[in-house]
Design an enzyme around this catalytic site. Sequence first.
Site, PDB file in Angstrom:
ATOM      1  N   SER A  98      53.694  33.723  37.259  1.00  0.00           N
ATOM      2  CA  SER A  98      53.811  32.266  37.099  1.00  0.00           C
ATOM      3  C   SER A  98      53.823  31.985  35.610  1.00  0.00           C
ATOM      4  O   SER A  98      53.113  32.662  34.851  1.00  0.00           O
ATOM      5  CB  SER A  98      52.613  31.553  37.722  1.00  0.00           C
ATOM      6  OG  SER A  98      52.671  31.626  39.117  1.00  0.00           O
ATOM      7  N   GLU A 138      43.666  66.589  37.054  1.00  0.00           N
ATOM      8  CA  GLU A 138      44.299  65.261  37.108  1.00  0.00           C
ATOM      9  C   GLU A 138      45.649  65.421  37.787  1.00  0.00           C
ATOM     10  O   GLU A 138      46.457  66.263  37.396  1.00  0.00           O
ATOM     11  CB  GLU A 138      44.473  64.715  35.692  1.00  0.00           C
ATOM     12  CG  GLU A 138      45.461  63.552  35.560  1.00  0.00           C
ATOM     13  CD  GLU A 138      45.114  62.340  36.423  1.00  0.00           C
ATOM     14  OE1 GLU A 138      43.970  61.864  36.328  1.00  0.00           O
ATOM     15  OE2 GLU A 138      45.980  61.895  37.191  1.00  0.00           O
ATOM     16  N   GLU A 146      61.559  19.148  24.407  1.00  0.00           N
ATOM     17  CA  GLU A 146      62.320  18.295  25.334  1.00  0.00           C
ATOM     18  C   GLU A 146      61.792  18.393  26.777  1.00  0.00           C
ATOM     19  O   GLU A 146      62.511  18.106  27.717  1.00  0.00           O
ATOM     20  CB  GLU A 146      63.805  18.710  25.302  1.00  0.00           C
ATOM     21  CG  GLU A 146      64.441  18.648  23.932  1.00  0.00           C
ATOM     22  CD  GLU A 146      64.171  19.910  23.106  1.00  0.00           C
ATOM     23  OE1 GLU A 146      64.681  19.997  21.974  1.00  0.00           O
ATOM     24  OE2 GLU A 146      63.434  20.820  23.569  1.00  0.00           O
ATOM     25  N   SER A 147      60.531  18.816  26.972  1.00  0.00           N
ATOM     26  CA  SER A 147      59.803  18.901  28.271  1.00  0.00           C
ATOM     27  C   SER A 147      59.451  20.340  28.620  1.00  0.00           C
ATOM     28  O   SER A 147      58.652  20.925  27.907  1.00  0.00           O
ATOM     29  CB  SER A 147      60.542  18.204  29.420  1.00  0.00           C
ATOM     30  OG  SER A 147      60.566  16.836  29.165  1.00  0.00           O
ATOM     31  N   HIS A 179      32.639  55.939  30.232  1.00  0.00           N
ATOM     32  CA  HIS A 179      32.727  57.384  29.978  1.00  0.00           C
ATOM     33  C   HIS A 179      31.408  57.965  29.479  1.00  0.00           C
ATOM     34  O   HIS A 179      31.068  59.110  29.772  1.00  0.00           O
ATOM     35  CB  HIS A 179      33.880  57.662  29.018  1.00  0.00           C
ATOM     36  CG  HIS A 179      35.203  57.332  29.616  1.00  0.00           C
ATOM     37  ND1 HIS A 179      36.107  56.476  29.030  1.00  0.00           N
ATOM     38  CD2 HIS A 179      35.753  57.677  30.814  1.00  0.00           C
ATOM     39  CE1 HIS A 179      37.170  56.354  29.810  1.00  0.00           C
ATOM     40  NE2 HIS A 179      36.975  57.059  30.912  1.00  0.00           N
ATOM     41  N   ASP A 236      39.362  54.546  44.194  1.00  0.00           N
ATOM     42  CA  ASP A 236      38.293  54.214  45.127  1.00  0.00           C
ATOM     43  C   ASP A 236      37.884  55.449  45.925  1.00  0.00           C
ATOM     44  O   ASP A 236      38.716  56.025  46.602  1.00  0.00           O
ATOM     45  CB  ASP A 236      38.789  53.130  46.096  1.00  0.00           C
ATOM     46  CG  ASP A 236      39.296  51.950  45.305  1.00  0.00           C
ATOM     47  OD1 ASP A 236      40.200  51.264  45.759  1.00  0.00           O
ATOM     48  OD2 ASP A 236      38.792  51.773  44.174  1.00  0.00           O
ATOM     49  N   PRO A 245      37.554  51.808  53.763  1.00  0.00           N
ATOM     50  CA  PRO A 245      38.436  51.692  54.925  1.00  0.00           C
ATOM     51  C   PRO A 245      39.898  51.836  54.527  1.00  0.00           C
ATOM     52  O   PRO A 245      40.558  50.883  54.140  1.00  0.00           O
ATOM     53  CB  PRO A 245      38.125  50.306  55.471  1.00  0.00           C
ATOM     54  CG  PRO A 245      37.420  49.587  54.375  1.00  0.00           C
ATOM     55  CD  PRO A 245      36.790  50.607  53.500  1.00  0.00           C
ATOM     56  N   ASP A 249      42.674  59.750  31.725  1.00  0.00           N
ATOM     57  CA  ASP A 249      42.711  59.078  30.419  1.00  0.00           C
ATOM     58  C   ASP A 249      41.983  59.917  29.371  1.00  0.00           C
ATOM     59  O   ASP A 249      42.125  59.693  28.184  1.00  0.00           O
ATOM     60  CB  ASP A 249      42.065  57.687  30.522  1.00  0.00           C
ATOM     61  CG  ASP A 249      40.736  57.782  31.244  1.00  0.00           C
ATOM     62  OD1 ASP A 249      40.686  57.457  32.433  1.00  0.00           O
ATOM     63  OD2 ASP A 249      39.769  58.242  30.615  1.00  0.00           O
ATOM     64  N   GLN A 292      51.836  56.525  41.411  1.00  0.00           N
ATOM     65  CA  GLN A 292      51.398  55.172  41.044  1.00  0.00           C
ATOM     66  C   GLN A 292      52.266  54.665  39.894  1.00  0.00           C
ATOM     67  O   GLN A 292      53.001  55.440  39.267  1.00  0.00           O
ATOM     68  CB  GLN A 292      49.937  55.201  40.581  1.00  0.00           C
ATOM     69  CG  GLN A 292      49.691  56.183  39.461  1.00  0.00           C
ATOM     70  CD  GLN A 292      48.305  56.787  39.462  1.00  0.00           C
ATOM     71  OE1 GLN A 292      47.358  56.281  40.085  1.00  0.00           O
ATOM     72  NE2 GLN A 292      48.169  57.915  38.766  1.00  0.00           N
ATOM     73  N   SER A 340      37.805  58.895  39.705  1.00  0.00           N
ATOM     74  CA  SER A 340      39.133  58.649  40.276  1.00  0.00           C
ATOM     75  C   SER A 340      39.154  57.300  40.958  1.00  0.00           C
ATOM     76  O   SER A 340      38.247  56.511  40.809  1.00  0.00           O
ATOM     77  CB  SER A 340      39.422  59.741  41.294  1.00  0.00           C
ATOM     78  OG  SER A 340      38.434  59.639  42.277  1.00  0.00           O
ATOM     79  N   HIS A 363      57.772  30.353  39.251  1.00  0.00           N
ATOM     80  CA  HIS A 363      56.829  31.114  40.083  1.00  0.00           C
ATOM     81  C   HIS A 363      57.677  32.116  40.858  1.00  0.00           C
ATOM     82  O   HIS A 363      58.739  31.740  41.385  1.00  0.00           O
ATOM     83  CB  HIS A 363      56.095  30.195  41.069  1.00  0.00           C
ATOM     84  CG  HIS A 363      55.323  29.117  40.371  1.00  0.00           C
ATOM     85  ND1 HIS A 363      54.082  29.328  39.812  1.00  0.00           N
ATOM     86  CD2 HIS A 363      55.649  27.835  40.091  1.00  0.00           C
ATOM     87  CE1 HIS A 363      53.661  28.215  39.242  1.00  0.00           C
ATOM     88  NE2 HIS A 363      54.587  27.294  39.387  1.00  0.00           N
ATOM     89  N   CYS A 366      64.640  16.449  28.428  1.00  0.00           N
ATOM     90  CA  CYS A 366      64.802  15.021  28.118  1.00  0.00           C
ATOM     91  C   CYS A 366      65.856  14.887  27.016  1.00  0.00           C
ATOM     92  O   CYS A 366      66.094  15.813  26.243  1.00  0.00           O
ATOM     93  CB  CYS A 366      63.481  14.428  27.638  1.00  0.00           C
ATOM     94  SG  CYS A 366      62.246  14.510  28.949  1.00  0.00           S
ATOM     95  N   GLY A 391      43.394  67.062  43.015  1.00  0.00           N
ATOM     96  CA  GLY A 391      41.980  67.430  42.981  1.00  0.00           C
ATOM     97  C   GLY A 391      41.430  67.759  44.353  1.00  0.00           C
ATOM     98  O   GLY A 391      40.504  68.560  44.504  1.00  0.00           O
TER      99      GLY A 391
HETATM  100  N1  SAM Z   1      38.301  56.975  33.518  1.00  0.00           N
HETATM  101  C1  SAM Z   1      38.920  55.828  34.188  1.00  0.00           C
HETATM  102  C2  SAM Z   1      38.112  54.575  33.897  1.00  0.00           C
HETATM  103  O1  SAM Z   1      37.658  54.420  32.765  1.00  0.00           O
HETATM  104  O2  SAM Z   1      37.971  53.755  34.807  1.00  0.00           O
HETATM  105  C3  SAM Z   1      39.042  56.071  35.680  1.00  0.00           C
HETATM  106  C4  SAM Z   1      40.225  57.029  36.053  1.00  0.00           C
HETATM  107  S1  SAM Z   1      41.343  56.314  37.074  1.00  0.00           S
HETATM  108  C5  SAM Z   1      40.319  55.329  38.067  1.00  0.00           C
HETATM  109  C6  SAM Z   1      41.795  57.407  38.369  1.00  0.00           C
HETATM  110  C7  SAM Z   1      42.377  58.694  37.923  1.00  0.00           C
HETATM  111  O3  SAM Z   1      42.305  59.645  39.002  1.00  0.00           O
HETATM  112  C8  SAM Z   1      43.859  58.524  37.578  1.00  0.00           C
HETATM  113  O4  SAM Z   1      44.179  59.198  36.393  1.00  0.00           O
HETATM  114  C9  SAM Z   1      44.565  59.146  38.806  1.00  0.00           C
HETATM  115  O5  SAM Z   1      45.844  59.650  38.477  1.00  0.00           O
HETATM  116  C10 SAM Z   1      43.589  60.266  39.172  1.00  0.00           C
HETATM  117  N2  SAM Z   1      43.696  60.730  40.567  1.00  0.00           N
HETATM  118  C11 SAM Z   1      43.854  59.981  41.680  1.00  0.00           C
HETATM  119  N3  SAM Z   1      43.918  60.770  42.765  1.00  0.00           N
HETATM  120  C12 SAM Z   1      43.769  62.057  42.338  1.00  0.00           C
HETATM  121  C13 SAM Z   1      43.744  63.348  42.994  1.00  0.00           C
HETATM  122  N4  SAM Z   1      43.885  63.458  44.328  1.00  0.00           N
HETATM  123  N5  SAM Z   1      43.581  64.464  42.227  1.00  0.00           N
HETATM  124  C14 SAM Z   1      43.423  64.356  40.872  1.00  0.00           C
HETATM  125  N6  SAM Z   1      43.456  63.174  40.194  1.00  0.00           N
HETATM  126  C15 SAM Z   1      43.620  62.032  40.923  1.00  0.00           C
END
Ligand code: SAM
Length: 442
Positions: free
Chosen positions: A55, A249, A62-63, A205, A302, A306, A229, A174, A300, A68, A83, A281
Amino acid sequence: MNALGRHILVEFYDCSPELMNDVMHIENSMVAAAETAGATVINSTFHHFSPYGVSGVVVIQESHLAIHTWPEYGYAAVDLFTCGDSVNPWVSYNYLKEAFEAGHGSSMECRRGQLELLKRLDFNLESLRDVSPKPAEQLGTITRDIWFTERDENIALSLKHSGNQLYKKDSPYQRVEIYETLAYGNMLTLDGMVMCTQKDEYVYHEMITHVPIFSHPKAKRTLVIGGGDGGTVRELLRHEQLEEVTLVEIDELVIEACKLHLPETAVAFDNPRLNLLVQDGIKYINECADSQYDLIIIDSADPVGPGEGLFTAAFYKEVFRCLTPDGLMITQSESPRFNSAVFVEIYETYKQIFGQDKVHCYLAAIPTYPTGTWSFSYSSKGDSHPLVFDREAAAAFSQAQGLKYYNEDIHTAAFALPNFVKDLLNSNTNTNPDDYSAEPTH
Ligand code: SAM
């Protein structure tokens, strides 16, 4: 023209969904559409919503021009209000139809302020004139306010950025982006969610690493899942005691983006002590031998939840297997406020695997995470306890390393939990932290 202004309401259909979600492209196009029509731009304010949608408004002498977007429909609702006679809004219409790659557009023009309906007031207008002197540099310069917004259906976090997107690539996993925010420096987002910013990444960190290391001083072999990162391994590598720091990673684009635009976070990727593996991982853990690591950090997305998490209880059972008898698992465990259902599930999962009294929660203040309150889990396979640590060693280390968040007092204080968090951890899942009007249960 027998009206004060012309207002065109526009429906652009079959637009590129990509472009409908590209806040920089939209902001640049709207400003250019105004200038191409001969308008004088005063300022622009644009919001980019997560997961998607933009948005924004360009205020002109001129306005205004406003938009959106609904990327999911390839649709943009635009209004062009000009305008006077010097600006032709249809020039802006044609410019935007092309800029948004619209399949087709429909429009309706309204004449605003029809003169036959207005009567000029007999009023000394000079008393209204703004005679305050405008500094020279203000005249002719555009103030651009472009906002990145991360939200769910109830709350939002917005960070203003320069409009200069430093990095944007789609990996098989992603969308990896880096924005140049005004208040928090460069910011990494993954699929539109804030991961870390230059200005406050040290909180996360430092807390995900130094808390376990000082409560498990004999740790030698450490493993980080995620954390592309580089911030977590940067902090681990400050500890000379560690003989192995392995980072697994999955997405090499995260590493690339951070090396390019978050160099102080990604500094550890040049460290010869780092063992960097770009792979899944989950697969790594499943194939890892028993009792390999003294500390496993799951840095990593969540953790569980769910359908949200990338990781499941089965994964954590494997992590447990890969820990040495006195090993520790640390994860980021969401916010007790922002996602309390996932927060409760995470801890119930860990307690079932490590034992009811072996799992602890600690908090840190991370301004750029939703609600600003973030949590970490500390799960011990052996007898390590988070509050049993060498305070003097932690204090000296914090001082010597110039840490900006972690110290011996923060280490202890992080485990002092508010009642609503204690209730959530005691699986009083009916406790809603936001309406904590109930009588204290402690
Ligand atoms: N250090 C970050 C911070 O400051 O919030 C959090 C890292 S970020 C939430 C999640 C990382 O986990 C990403 O780099 C993502 O690519 C990696 N990741 C997600 N699934 C993964 C997997 N199955 N194996 C290895 N790395 C994974």
